[in-house]
Design a protein around this motif. Sequence first.
Motif, mmCIF file in Angstrom:
data_model
loop_
_atom_site.group_PDB
_atom_site.id
_atom_site.type_symbol
_atom_site.label_atom_id
_atom_site.label_comp_id
_atom_site.label_asym_id
_atom_site.label_seq_id
_atom_site.Cartn_x
_atom_site.Cartn_y
_atom_site.Cartn_z
ATOM 1 N N ARG A 275 -15.567 -7.790 3.255
ATOM 2 C CA ARG A 275 -14.395 -8.526 3.712
ATOM 3 C C ARG A 275 -13.694 -7.681 4.772
ATOM 4 N NH1 ARG A 275 -16.616 -11.030 0.423
ATOM 5 N NH2 ARG A 275 -15.893 -12.483 -1.154
ATOM 6 N N ILE A 276 -13.126 -8.348 5.750
ATOM 7 C CA ILE A 276 -12.196 -7.692 6.667
ATOM 8 C C ILE A 276 -10.837 -8.283 6.358
ATOM 9 C CG2 ILE A 276 -11.491 -7.335 9.057
ATOM 10 C CD1 ILE A 276 -14.453 -7.543 9.826
ATOM 11 N N TYR A 277 -9.896 -7.402 6.017
ATOM 12 C CA TYR A 277 -8.545 -7.822 5.671
ATOM 13 C C TYR A 277 -7.595 -7.519 6.816
ATOM 14 C CZ TYR A 277 -10.133 -8.502 0.914
ATOM 15 O OH TYR A 277 -10.801 -8.956 -0.193
ATOM 16 N N GLY A 278 -6.634 -8.416 7.001
ATOM 17 C CA GLY A 278 -5.635 -8.239 8.028
ATOM 18 C C GLY A 278 -4.373 -7.593 7.485
ATOM 19 N N SER A 279 -3.690 -6.881 8.379
ATOM 20 C CA SER A 279 -2.396 -6.281 8.060
ATOM 21 C C SER A 279 -1.729 -5.909 9.373
ATOM 22 C CB SER A 279 -2.582 -5.042 7.174
ATOM 23 O OG SER A 279 -1.336 -4.548 6.736
ATOM 24 N N GLY A 280 -0.431 -6.121 9.461
ATOM 25 C CA GLY A 280 0.293 -5.756 10.667
ATOM 26 C C GLY A 280 -0.070 -6.585 11.881
ATOM 27 N N PRO B 244 -6.776 -7.178 12.290
ATOM 28 C CA PRO B 244 -7.712 -6.661 11.285
ATOM 29 C C PRO B 244 -7.391 -5.209 10.974
ATOM 30 C CG PRO B 244 -8.865 -7.439 13.268
ATOM 31 C CD PRO B 244 -7.403 -7.540 13.530
ATOM 32 N N ALA B 245 -7.406 -4.838 9.687
ATOM 33 C CA ALA B 245 -6.977 -3.495 9.313
ATOM 34 C C ALA B 245 -7.953 -2.758 8.403
ATOM 35 C CB ALA B 245 -5.614 -3.565 8.630
ATOM 36 N N LEU B 246 -8.555 -3.455 7.443
ATOM 37 C CA LEU B 246 -9.442 -2.802 6.480
ATOM 38 C C LEU B 246 -10.784 -3.515 6.417
ATOM 39 C CD1 LEU B 246 -7.148 -2.318 3.331
ATOM 40 C CD2 LEU B 246 -7.716 -0.613 5.059
ATOM 41 N N ASN B 247 -11.859 -2.743 6.531
ATOM 42 C CA ASN B 247 -13.198 -3.237 6.238
ATOM 43 C C ASN B 247 -13.499 -2.810 4.809
ATOM 44 O OD1 ASN B 247 -13.597 -4.050 8.920
ATOM 45 N ND2 ASN B 247 -14.440 -2.071 9.480
ATOM 46 N N VAL B 248 -13.667 -3.758 3.913
ATOM 47 C CA VAL B 248 -13.974 -3.458 2.510
ATOM 48 C C VAL B 248 -15.389 -3.952 2.254
ATOM 49 C CG1 VAL B 248 -13.326 -3.925 0.111
ATOM 50 C CG2 VAL B 248 -11.545 -3.624 1.852
#
Length: 132
Positions: free
Chosen positions: A46-51, A54-58
């Motif tokens: 998953r790629i999660y968004g923040s700010g 895209p912010a985190l690749n999990v």
Amino acid sequence: MPLDQYPVRASIAVSDIDVAVAFYEGKLGLPVVETGPSARIAGGSRIYGSGGGPALNVYQSTTAGTTEATLATWYVDDLDRVVGELTEAGVEFARYEQFEHDARGITARAGGGRIAWFRDPDGNTFAVEADA
């Protein structure tokens, strides 16, 4: 060309993507930007968004939780509110013997400000911090 011209994201290895989804989406409230495979696991990342981006690749991996270092930090305006909201969502804040923490797990940050650490289900460490 220098790397400062490009966006950067933190990559977080997890042992079970379904458990990670419950944590990152359910407890942290991060929006999914993209899903995809991880190695041979369909839907294992998953790629999660923040700010606002895209912010985190999990991604699911056998290397999950193998570092004790802080992998990513959210810089927030109201640390007390954010820690309170995360605690209500079921996030547990870490405490380290070398630091004096308040009842919520917040401690003074080196150089000023305050910080609180938490871990995902694999033991990956994250922080939220503020200048005041």
